[in-house]
Write an enzyme that holds these catalytic residues in place. Sequence first.
Site, PDB file in Angstrom:
ATOM      1  N   ARG A 192      34.678  38.676  33.762  1.00 52.65           N
ATOM      2  CA  ARG A 192      33.871  39.671  33.046  1.00 52.65           C
ATOM      3  C   ARG A 192      32.409  39.261  33.022  1.00 52.65           C
ATOM      4  O   ARG A 192      31.516  40.105  33.159  1.00 52.65           O
ATOM      5  CB  ARG A 192      34.406  39.856  31.620  1.00 52.65           C
ATOM      6  CG  ARG A 192      35.747  40.570  31.558  1.00 52.65           C
ATOM      7  CD  ARG A 192      36.246  40.710  30.133  1.00 52.65           C
ATOM      8  NE  ARG A 192      35.351  41.521  29.322  1.00 52.65           N
ATOM      9  CZ  ARG A 192      35.419  41.614  27.994  1.00 52.65           C
ATOM     10  NH1 ARG A 192      36.347  40.914  27.335  1.00 52.65           N
ATOM     11  NH2 ARG A 192      34.584  42.367  27.318  1.00 52.65           N
ATOM     12  N   CYS A 254      29.956  37.187  23.027  1.00 53.83           N
ATOM     13  CA  CYS A 254      31.154  37.473  23.814  1.00 53.83           C
ATOM     14  C   CYS A 254      31.114  38.947  24.169  1.00 53.83           C
ATOM     15  O   CYS A 254      30.064  39.475  24.519  1.00 53.83           O
ATOM     16  CB  CYS A 254      32.421  37.095  23.047  1.00 53.83           C
ATOM     17  SG  CYS A 254      32.575  37.906  21.442  1.00 53.83           S
TER      18      CYS A 254
END
Length: 296
Positions: A192, A254
């Site tokens: 990601r 995150c």
Amino acid sequence: MADSPAVPPFVDAAWLDTALAHGRTALADVRWYPDGRDPAEAFAAGHLPGAVRVDVDDVLAGPPSDAAGRHPLPAPDAFLRALADLGLPVDEGVVVAYDDAGGVIAARLVWMLRALGRPAALLDGGLLAWRAAGRPLETGAGEQRAPLPRTGAAPTDLPTTWPAVLLADVDDAARAAADPGSVLLDARPAERFAGAPDALDPRAGHVPGAVGLPVRDDVDALGRLLPEEVLRDRLAAAGVRAEAVAAGAVVSSCGSGVTACHRLLVIEHLGLGRARLWPGSWSQWSRDPARPAATG
């Protein structure tokens, strides 16, 4: 930085056994799945005895928005009242949280309580290690209330703001990524961070200058923390040192400010101090087309 509660950020099952035997300690089951699985169904299928389910979206986050991201922090007084309604100790006592993902979800509850000066800890290994040790589980939805005696009226005089010293906003994150003396950590999985397609957010990639350090690599196959020397070396390689933490120059991020909390607890666990959380994280940055995205 704000003072740390006396309870350590991570505890093991033996510590939990002793704390439960002495009372005023409660267990919180904090599960959340990005693939759409139902945490309530997972809880009913098996949870630690006496645990209460705490919902990430309803209790640990405010309303999502493009401006604030997918899991902005709720008002602290509303958060503490929600926990009190579940029977979890707010004014006194300890909350020990766990999940089935190495603690990276449950860490959000622990960080939030500790940020407000309330004692809370993450059960090292969580549900995976508990099962591996042959310890029992309960099934069913239960009463969804901790079996703790109430100590009086509902909590009052609760804080209405989060400690600013422990938080970073989107502009703070941009500065940390651009400043050679600061560090913006990104706890998401490597793919990601690199820019693999992701249905959670409108754009893939990462903040230019951020350091990718997947938080799930901090634990073993049973969700238990890796040895301290390994964790310390990983953080040092990313530029995380005690003096930088003390200066407010280390920001943890995150996808939406949830798993980033585990990294903050690890930093505290290693005695490096208390770094800052960027609650909006990539979910906030990626929704602003004026913000650049890096890949690779």
